[in-house]
Design a protein around this motif. Structure first.
Motif, mmCIF file in Angstrom:
data_model
loop_
_atom_site.group_PDB
_atom_site.id
_atom_site.type_symbol
_atom_site.label_atom_id
_atom_site.label_comp_id
_atom_site.label_asym_id
_atom_site.label_seq_id
_atom_site.Cartn_x
_atom_site.Cartn_y
_atom_site.Cartn_z
ATOM 1 N N ARG A 170 1.141 -1.156 0.239
ATOM 2 C CA ARG A 170 -0.087 0.317 -0.217
ATOM 3 C C ARG A 170 0.874 1.589 -0.146
ATOM 4 N NH1 ARG A 170 -4.828 -1.342 3.174
ATOM 5 N NH2 ARG A 170 -5.289 -3.383 2.963
ATOM 6 N N SER A 222 -4.619 2.937 -5.789
ATOM 7 C CA SER A 222 -5.889 2.058 -5.463
ATOM 8 C C SER A 222 -5.643 0.080 -5.239
ATOM 9 C CB SER A 222 -6.743 2.383 -5.352
ATOM 10 O OG SER A 222 -7.371 2.030 -6.797
ATOM 11 N N LYS A 236 -5.531 7.265 -9.711
ATOM 12 C CA LYS A 236 -6.129 6.598 -8.275
ATOM 13 C C LYS A 236 -5.793 4.802 -8.743
ATOM 14 C CE LYS A 236 -10.520 6.719 -6.268
ATOM 15 N NZ LYS A 236 -11.785 6.818 -5.827
ATOM 16 N N GLY A 268 -8.026 -1.088 -7.335
ATOM 17 C CA GLY A 268 -9.168 -1.033 -7.172
ATOM 18 C C GLY A 268 -9.721 -2.167 -6.618
ATOM 19 N N THR A 269 -8.649 -2.327 -5.981
ATOM 20 C CA THR A 269 -8.351 -3.425 -4.847
ATOM 21 C C THR A 269 -8.536 -2.485 -3.653
ATOM 22 O OG1 THR A 269 -6.092 -3.732 -4.803
ATOM 23 C CG2 THR A 269 -7.662 -5.246 -6.120
ATOM 24 N N LEU A 270 -8.123 -1.388 -3.531
ATOM 25 C CA LEU A 270 -7.966 -0.774 -1.547
ATOM 26 C C LEU A 270 -8.968 0.611 -1.823
ATOM 27 C CD1 LEU A 270 -4.155 -0.275 -1.684
ATOM 28 C CD2 LEU A 270 -5.867 -2.210 -0.478
ATOM 29 N N LYS A 271 -9.606 0.448 -0.445
ATOM 30 C CA LYS A 271 -10.335 1.900 -0.569
ATOM 31 C C LYS A 271 -9.576 2.445 0.035
ATOM 32 C CE LYS A 271 -14.875 0.849 0.845
ATOM 33 N NZ LYS A 271 -14.885 -0.512 1.913
ATOM 34 N N VAL A 272 -9.509 3.535 -1.318
ATOM 35 C CA VAL A 272 -8.472 5.299 -0.519
ATOM 36 C C VAL A 272 -9.284 6.179 -0.347
ATOM 37 C CG1 VAL A 272 -6.660 4.712 -1.815
ATOM 38 C CG2 VAL A 272 -8.301 5.152 -2.939
ATOM 39 N N LYS A 273 -9.600 6.177 1.056
ATOM 40 C CA LYS A 273 -10.718 7.314 1.256
ATOM 41 C C LYS A 273 -9.826 8.945 1.049
ATOM 42 C CE LYS A 273 -11.680 4.310 4.926
ATOM 43 N NZ LYS A 273 -11.458 4.661 6.764
#
Ligand code: TRP
Length: 450
Positions: free
Chosen positions: A249, A415, A411, A418-423
């Protein structure tokens, strides 16, 4: 996006964090940060510095990691791979290589000094001297030719040897060994310093902000220092980013590295200022702080001779993991773009840096009166890189990733597809597009108008 099948990077997230933290933690934290803070009034400088690291430093480090990991390339290759038909961006990569050369040239001078001081301290050559004699030792050594060049070359060879061993066996393994030692030594030194009587005054200087002592120039120095310390603005973190595993990450990794860097700088302050105040020395003595002021402090404290050796060892280790990151920028470029062998690339770059770096070393001695626009070669390289090349490089980088490269791709990388939530993505992107470039333009302009 192209991937390079021969690419071999860091084997774990902790390896990546330690290697990059090793690159970031260096003379910048233990030598430059304390003297800057000492000259700029103490606590208020620290507070502003922390804000810059969190607000601009971390996002810019993430930006470099995104560029590096997305492209899987060295600085030049990274901009080539990500910029598509607009070939002009490659120049930004070349700019990075040139900056790395210049920083390495003057950085290796001070890195070499640490070796001399380890030897002097271990041989008891610094004990029992009065302050005037300590200062004289410093000028006598730095103004010479043979010994400073010898130690500089030794440091360059050490760095070259590690780089020749490669990313995993050299850089990552070295960081895994040296970084824990560095932390241990630092904590030991903190305990020593905090147990001196009268240490609270130094802590107050470091931690109690007095904003009346902070000038506009001090604020800018804090911003410049945060860049230098985090190794941002010329591609070191792009190169290391290309070695970070796809599943790591980037958000978390950058935060860890920046926090490590920040904590080491603060702990270096905790080591230095209580001791400096306890013995009534001047905290604002400038670049000589650790080389001229500290040996006197060691001379006055119980078990000082031992702590002198440990301190300079600590400084040397911190410098080594940083010179490794500087050389890797250049070597990764030569290996990937020019298809050189790793060993040849290390050898040739080391030789070239030594030729230029020797001029920096000699600018304290035989060349001290050789000045270009009023600066010695050493000071000029320091000034050019810290005040111009790094901020300009960083500005162009934010324009590249914030304004030129597609947002969805940024993004996607941050992320992990797209596998991670990146708030915090929108916050990051806002800083990338507006806050960081605005801050950088202010530094660059104020650097130019003086
Ligand atoms: N950050 C290192 C320090 O604080 C110096 C450094 C190493 C550096 N590599 C860099 C600075 C690359 C800028 C760019 O000592």
């Amino acid at each position: 996006m192209s991937t390079n099948p021969t690419h071999r990077g860091f084997t774990s997230n902790i390896g990546a964090i330690l290697a990059a933290a090793g690159g970031a933690v260096g003379l910048g934290n233990i030598w430059r940060f304390p003297y800057m803070l000492g000259q700029n009034g103490g606590g208020a400088f620290l507070l502003v510095y922390i804000i810059f690291v969190l607000l601009i430093g971390i996002p810019l480090m993430m930006t470099e990691f995104i560029i590096g990991r997305r492209s899987q390339r060295n600085v030049v290759g990274a901009y080539r791979a990500l910029s598509g038909p607009r070939k002009g961006w490659v120049l930004l990569g070349i700019f990075g290589i040139v900056s790395a050369f210049l920083i390495y040239a003057f950085y290796s001078v001070v890195a070499g000094w640490t070796l001399n001081y380890i030897v002097m301290a271990a041989g008891g050559k610094l004990s029992g001297l009065d302050p005037a004699a300590v200062a004289q030792e410093f000028s006598f050594f730095t103004q010479g030719s043979f010994w400073p060049l010898f130690y500089q070359l030794l440091f360059l060879i050490l760095t070259g040897a590690v780089i020749t061993m490669g990313v995993q066996k050299g850089i990552e393994n070295m960081a895994k060994i040296l970084m824990p030692i560095l932390f241990l030594l630092l904590l030991l030194m903190c305990v020593r310093s905090l147990t001196l009587s009268g240490s609270h005054e130094g802590l107050r200087f470091l931690f109690e902000p007095d904003f009346s002592k902070l000038t506009g120039k001090g604020v800018l120095s804090a911003l410049g220092q945060s860049f230098f310390s985090l190794s941002i603005g010329m591609g070191a973190m792009i190169t290391y980013g290309s070695y970070i595993r796809k599943e790591d990450r980037l958000f978390k990794t950058s935060i860890w590295i920046a926090l490590c860097d920040l904590i080491v700088a603060i702990l270096a302050g905790v080591v230095i200022f209580p001791a400096v105040f306890a013995f009534g020395m001047d905290p604002a003595s400038g670049p000589e702080l650790v080389y001229v002021v500290l040996p006197n402090v060691f001379n006055n404290m119980p078990a000082g001779a031992l702590f002198a050796v440990l301190f300079f060892l600590l400084l040397g280790i911190a410098a080594l993991t940083s010179t490794i990151s500087l050389l890797e920028i250049i070597v990764a470029f030569a290996v990937e773009e020019l298809q050189w062998k790793r060993s040849t690339a290390s050898l040739v770059s080391t030789a070239v840096v030594f030729v230029v770096g020797a001029l920096c070393t000699l600018s304290f001695g035989p060349l001290q009166n050789f000045k270009i626009v009023g600066y010695t070669i050493f000071d000029l390289f320091d000034l050019i890189t810290a005040s111009y090349l790094m901020p300009i490089g960083a500005l162009l980088m934010t324009i590249f990733l914030g304004w030129f490269y597609p947002k969805v791709e940024v993004k996607d990388e941050l992320s992990n597809h797209g596998t991670l939530k990146v708030k915090a993505f929108e916050l990051y992107y806002f800083i990338l597009r507006y806050v960081a470039p605005a801050a950088l333009i202010v530094i660059i302009i104020s650097g130019i108008v003086g």
